[in-house]
Design an enzyme around this catalytic site. Structure first.
Site, PDB file in Angstrom:
ATOM      1  N   LYS A 103       0.885  -1.164   0.000  1.00  0.00           N
ATOM      2  CA  LYS A 103       0.000   0.000   0.000  1.00  0.00           C
ATOM      3  C   LYS A 103       0.922   1.213   0.000  1.00  0.00           C
ATOM      4  O   LYS A 103       1.575   1.505   1.013  1.00  0.00           O
ATOM      5  CB  LYS A 103      -0.920   0.015   1.215  1.00  0.00           C
ATOM      6  CG  LYS A 103      -1.851   1.247   1.239  1.00  0.00           C
ATOM      7  CD  LYS A 103      -2.812   1.233   2.423  1.00  0.00           C
ATOM      8  CE  LYS A 103      -3.705   2.464   2.400  1.00  0.00           C
ATOM      9  NZ  LYS A 103      -4.658   2.495   3.547  1.00  0.00           N
ATOM     10  N   ALA A 120      -9.027   1.851  10.128  1.00  0.00           N
ATOM     11  CA  ALA A 120      -8.460   1.615  11.457  1.00  0.00           C
ATOM     12  C   ALA A 120      -9.351   2.222  12.527  1.00  0.00           C
ATOM     13  O   ALA A 120      -9.637   1.615  13.557  1.00  0.00           O
ATOM     14  CB  ALA A 120      -7.056   2.213  11.557  1.00  0.00           C
TER      15      ALA A 120
END
Length: 245
Positions: free
Chosen positions: A102, A211
């Site tokens: 990523k 998250a």
């Protein structure tokens, strides 16, 4: 029909998946219930900063990820320029045993607003080196199309600045990106609530990375379950809308 019965396989690069939720594990996260979080969220991919020492923060975390069959996607957050990002990506590939990343490249450490110029430079080098590259991009179809043109295997546009929890601030820009590329598009930052995750899938995103929803919650396990259900519901709603069109 229950949501877990509606899951369909899809691919992120060469990886076949059913879950459309990527768990982003932040530095310093309290991971004493990681296994329960992974199970509740049906997590198949977790993204972690390359330099994060999970074993120091939570002894046994890598074993828990392995036990649950979770693919670890390294990310290059805190890389200041293309050369740093490329070095970090190679380090991450060595750690997880596969060349994928990523790609996060920003000069804004507070909100990780992407730097398109440096992002393109790093992506070009990594794609030439055989990496599957999934860049965190601004919600701008121009850089998105260019990154796909050079060979990125997927895109992770910011719904809103990382950590802001403001959801998808401009759904139209996401739809423009979705209309112009033929790779998976996942909301890569800004998902602050389960409703944001559902909206991302309804908009047409392949999945989301989050998250905040889990690790800011008092009950992280229930939050993971709710987030997974919201992602599945958003995907089902999108399918229903497409079939009725």
């Amino acid at each position: 029909m229950e949501l877990d019965q509606c899951r369909q396989t899809w691919h992120l690069g060469a990886t076949e998946l059913t879950s459309r939720l990527i768990l982003a594990i932040p530095e310093g996260a309290f991971l004493d219930r990681l296994g329960a979080i992974l199970e509740a969220g049906a997590i198949q991919i977790a993204t972690i900063k390359v330099s994060t020492d999970l074993e120091k923060a939570a002894p046994g975390a890598h074993a828990v990820l392995r036990e649950h069959g979770v693919h670890v996607l390294p990310n290059t957050v805190d890389a200041a320029d293309a050369s740093e990002a490329v070095r970090a990506a190679h380090h991450g590939a060595a750690l997880v045993g596969r060349p994928w990343v990523k790609l996060i490249l920003t000069q804004d450490p507070e909100y990780n607003v992407p730097n398109p110029v440096q992002l393109l430079r790093a992506a070009e080098q990594l794609v030439r080196g055989g990496f599957e590259v999934f860049p965190l991009v601004p919600d701008d179809p121009g850089p998105a199309v260019e990154l796909v043109r050079i060979g990125c295997a997927g895109l992770m546009p910011q719904g809103s600045p990382a950590g802001s929890g403001q959801g998808i601030a401009n759904p139209l820009k996401f739809r423009l990106i979705l209309d112009r590329v033929d790779v998976p598009v996942l909301a890569g930052a800004g998902i602050g609530t389960v409703a944001d995750a559902c909206q991302a899938l309804e908009t047409g995103c392949t999945g989301v990375a989050s998250a905040r929803v889990v690790f800011a919650a008092y009950d992280q396990v229930r939050a993971a379950r709710a987030l997974a259900d919201a992602v599945a519901a958003g995907h089902l709603a999108r399918q229903a809308a497409e079939q009725s069109a």
